[in-house]
Design an enzyme around this catalytic site. Structure first.
Site, short mmCIF file in Angstrom:
data_model
loop_
_atom_site.label_atom_id
_atom_site.label_comp_id
_atom_site.label_asym_id
_atom_site.label_seq_id
_atom_site.Cartn_x
_atom_site.Cartn_y
_atom_site.Cartn_z
N ASN A 173 -6.29 24.78 11.37
CA ASN A 173 -6.99 24.70 10.16
C ASN A 173 -7.19 26.52 10.96
O ASN A 173 -7.98 27.04 10.50
CB ASN A 173 -7.99 24.58 9.76
CG ASN A 173 -9.27 24.31 11.61
OD1 ASN A 173 -8.53 23.75 12.47
ND2 ASN A 173 -10.34 23.82 10.55
N GLU A 176 -13.60 17.82 20.10
CA GLU A 176 -14.35 18.57 19.19
C GLU A 176 -13.95 17.95 17.95
O GLU A 176 -12.62 17.61 17.50
CB GLU A 176 -14.14 20.09 18.73
CG GLU A 176 -14.83 20.65 19.62
CD GLU A 176 -16.47 20.65 20.52
OE1 GLU A 176 -16.49 20.80 18.94
OE2 GLU A 176 -16.98 20.77 21.32
N CYS A 178 -14.32 23.52 10.59
CA CYS A 178 -15.41 22.51 11.22
C CYS A 178 -16.75 22.83 10.43
O CYS A 178 -17.97 21.88 10.94
CB CYS A 178 -14.84 21.90 12.55
SG CYS A 178 -14.33 23.14 13.15
N GLU A 212 -16.45 23.67 24.75
CA GLU A 212 -16.05 25.03 24.90
C GLU A 212 -16.38 26.65 24.51
O GLU A 212 -17.88 26.76 23.92
CB GLU A 212 -15.17 24.70 23.62
CG GLU A 212 -14.74 23.49 23.94
CD GLU A 212 -13.34 23.13 22.50
OE1 GLU A 212 -12.43 23.69 23.52
OE2 GLU A 212 -12.93 22.76 22.08
P1 NAP Z 1 -5.99 15.71 13.25
O1 NAP Z 1 -6.02 14.68 12.26
O2 NAP Z 1 -6.93 14.79 14.12
O3 NAP Z 1 -5.15 15.73 14.23
C1 NAP Z 1 -5.18 16.90 15.16
C2 NAP Z 1 -4.39 17.13 16.05
O4 NAP Z 1 -3.82 15.50 16.99
C3 NAP Z 1 -3.25 17.90 15.90
O5 NAP Z 1 -2.02 18.47 16.72
C4 NAP Z 1 -1.91 15.85 15.74
O6 NAP Z 1 -1.52 15.80 15.46
C5 NAP Z 1 -2.90 14.99 17.12
N1 NAP Z 1 -2.93 13.33 16.84
C6 NAP Z 1 -2.65 12.99 15.67
N2 NAP Z 1 -2.73 11.43 15.64
C7 NAP Z 1 -3.15 11.21 17.59
C8 NAP Z 1 -2.08 10.42 18.62
N3 NAP Z 1 -2.38 9.73 18.47
N4 NAP Z 1 -2.88 10.75 19.87
C9 NAP Z 1 -2.93 12.09 20.10
N5 NAP Z 1 -3.18 13.78 18.84
C10 NAP Z 1 -3.18 13.33 18.17
O7 NAP Z 1 -7.07 16.34 12.66
P2 NAP Z 1 -6.72 17.52 11.35
O8 NAP Z 1 -6.07 17.16 9.71
O9 NAP Z 1 -5.02 18.29 12.25
O10 NAP Z 1 -7.55 18.56 11.21
C11 NAP Z 1 -8.66 18.39 10.44
C12 NAP Z 1 -9.84 18.36 10.92
O11 NAP Z 1 -10.02 18.70 12.38
C13 NAP Z 1 -10.68 17.75 10.40
O12 NAP Z 1 -12.62 16.32 10.08
C14 NAP Z 1 -11.99 19.06 11.30
O13 NAP Z 1 -13.35 19.16 10.65
C15 NAP Z 1 -11.37 18.93 12.37
N6 NAP Z 1 -11.67 19.56 13.28
C16 NAP Z 1 -12.98 19.87 13.41
C17 NAP Z 1 -12.97 21.80 14.80
C18 NAP Z 1 -13.80 22.04 15.85
O14 NAP Z 1 -14.21 22.18 16.78
N7 NAP Z 1 -15.77 20.84 15.40
C19 NAP Z 1 -12.11 22.85 14.63
C20 NAP Z 1 -11.42 22.67 13.85
C21 NAP Z 1 -11.48 21.18 12.69
P3 NAP Z 1 -0.40 16.15 14.01
O15 NAP Z 1 -0.23 17.19 14.27
O16 NAP Z 1 1.45 15.49 14.06
O17 NAP Z 1 -0.95 15.38 12.62
#
Ligand code: NAP
Ligand code: MG
Length: 482
Positions: free
Chosen positions: A150, A250, A284, A462
């Site tokens: 995002n 995060e 987020c 961070e």
């Molecule tokens: P996600 O599915 O958890 O993926 C995040 C990252 O982790 C991606 O690069 C993903 O790779 C990787 N990943 C997936 N499985 C993994 C594993 N088994 N081992 C290591 N890495 C792995 O999240 P998303 O769908 O990209 O993003 C949406 C989420 O991010 C939302 O829940 C949002 O709230 C959160 N977010 C939080 C913040 C914050 O600062 N708190 C900021 C932005 C977003 P792939 O690309 O292959 O899936």
């Protein structure tokens, strides 16, 4: 179609084991490019390269690190329009938001260029006679950086910049669906004068590249932003590995925006619209719960609805678009499914929530406002990560505060009020890492800490000077001069 864009490993651009296509969510016929997909073997090469580069980079002078980060910042800022266009095209946020995010990435590199010079230690007297005690900070080692889709350039920037600033070497794994910004950023980093292996880009899937990173003994620390489910897996893997890794997570949010009777309706509506719907609600820090006291409830809902009706949902790159498409089919399905869940739970879909067709095939969704929601409903408890906001009525400030804190998350929280008393009480008693008064829950500065509490975050903060807590390790040295 242009050549496949490669991974960057040990100072070389290298083809991957597979290829992924980068699709424009505003126009699914527009393929932005083809990108290398690493396998586990290529990830291992990147980790080995980062390990080999660590001794020299971790002992480089602050000037060398300043120069590299400063060059990266300068190039990002000078190309912000072009890179912002690429970002908006691959992620679907508006062009203005894309350019703004790129500028933010440039500012972050500039800030951490300066931080390389500002790192100092402490020297004190020992409690034992004749001894000196020194406290210094050192680089942690090879760090694995795993980022979500995002914020395809700002989140990588706020992890890569402090990692390099403090002398760590990096293996960067961006989200698979947005490789374009990550690749462009990596090209800039590769040109910055750093030695081979100091920075490595490994595009590929979470289950392969990510999993290899979080399990490998030579990765000393993992910084992750993404979902709670993935964060939990990462925590478990980091603790299970030998030696255990340092990690920072995060994760999600279910951020409340409280609107009190004495709020300026215009200010409250702007905060709600920005917080809930800008960047298509895919932040987020998005305000997905609008907790409104009864004296202003109807006026607020009416003004909010009028404002939301005027939002133009269209191609992210078009002039005049206020809200771009949802990022992909999966996320769109999730958003639509939650809209159905909200209706089934008895909330009223007050406005929007319809799938939209535009000139080009894309994942367009009308912003959705639920009213009559309760905080017990799934739409008020689970992160939707789309342009869906639920209005929850509250009797008074006390009940609004209680509802705002009744969540497993704790990233950001906002309040709109003219009362110093309530604003001060809310800042003090909100169980969130970031609190906003008369402002949207989203939208932060880069020179101060970013992060949450409870289920939203784990580990050190961070950004800003606080980033050093994660990217350095403290050493205490005792000297008996004799
Ligand atoms: P996600 O599915 O958890 O993926 C995040 C990252 O982790 C991606 O690069 C993903 O790779 C990787 N990943 C997936 N499985 C993994 C594993 N088994 N081992 C290591 N890495 C792995 O999240 P998303 O769908 O990209 O993003 C949406 C989420 O991010 C939302 O829940 C949002 O709230 C959160 N977010 C939080 C913040 C914050 O600062 N708190 C900021 C932005 C977003 P792939 O690309 O292959 O899936
Ligand atoms: Mg994902």
């Amino acid at each position: 179609m242009n050549a496949v864009l490669k991974n960057y490993v040990a100072g070389e651009w290298a083809a991957g084991a597979g290829i992924s296509r980068n699709v424009n969510p505003s126009n699914t016929k527009d393929i932005i490019g083809e990108y290398a997909k690493a396998d586990s073997a290529q990830t291992l090469q990147a980790i080995a390269a980062a390990k080999a580069a660590f001794p020299k980079w971790s002992r480089s002078t602050p000037q060398e690190r300043f120069d590299a980060l400063n060059r990266i910042s300068t190039e990002i800022l000078s190309r912000k329009d072009e890179l912002g266009h690429l970002l908006a095209r691959e992620e679907g946020k508006t062009l203005a938001e894309g350019i703004g995010e790129v500028a933010r990435a440039g500012q972050i590199f500039a800030f951490f260029a300066g931080e390389a010079l500002r790192l100092t230690g402490e020297k004190g007297a020992s409690v034992r006679p004749g001894l000196d005690v020194e406290i210094t900070r050192e680089a942690v080692g090879v760090v694995g950086l795993i980022t979500p889709w995002n914020f395809p350039i700002a989140i990588p920037a706020w992890k890569i910049a402090p990692a390099l600033c403090f002398g760590n070497t990096v293996v960067f794994k961006p989200a698979e669906i947005v490789p374009g910004s990550a690749h462009a950023l990596s090209e800039i980093i590769a040109r910055s004068g750093i030695a081979a292996g100091v920075f490595n880009l490994v595009m590929g899937s979470g289950s392969v590249v990510g999993q290899t990173l979080i399990e490998h003994p030579d990765v000393a620390a993992v910084s992750f932003t993404g979902s709670v489910a993935t964060g939990r897996r990462i925590a478990q893997a980091c603790v299970a590995s030998t030696p255990m890794k340092k990690f920072q997570l995060e994760m999600g949010g279910k951020n409340p925006l409280v609107v009190l009777d004495d709020a300026d309706v215009k200010v409250a509506v702007e905060a709600a619209v920005n917080g809930a719907f800008f960047s298509t609600g895919q932040r987020c820090t998005a305000s997905s719960r609008l907790i409104v006291t009864q004296g202003i409830h109807d006026r607020f809902v009416e003004a909010l609805t009028e404002r939301v009706k005027g939002l133009v949902v269209d191609d992210a790159l078009k002039t005049g678009t206020h809200m771009g498409p949802v990022v992909d089919q999966n996320q769109l399905d999730q958003d639509i499914s939650y809209i159905g869940i909200g209706k089934d739970e008895g909330a009223k879909l007050h406005w929007g929530g319809e799938r939209l067709n535009r000139e080009t095939p894309g994942f367009y969704l009308q912003p959705a406002i639920f009213t009559g929601a309760t905080n017990a409903m799934r739409i008020a408890r689970e992160e939707i990560f789309g342009p869906v906001a639920s209005v929850i009525a509250a009797r008074d400030y006390d009940e609004a505060l209680a509802i705002s804190n009744d969540t497993e998350f704790g990233l950001a929280a906002g309040i709109c009020t003219a009362s110093l008393k309530y604003a001060s009480h809310f800042k003090r008693n909100s169980e969130a890492g970031m609190v906003m008064v008369n402002l949207p829950t989203a939208g932060v500065d880069y020179h101060v800490p970013f992060g949450g509490r409870k289920g939203s975050s784990y580990g050190a903060r961070e950004q800003g000077a606080y980033a050093r807590e994660f990217y350095t390790i403290v050493k205490t040295a005792y000297t008996y001069p004799g």
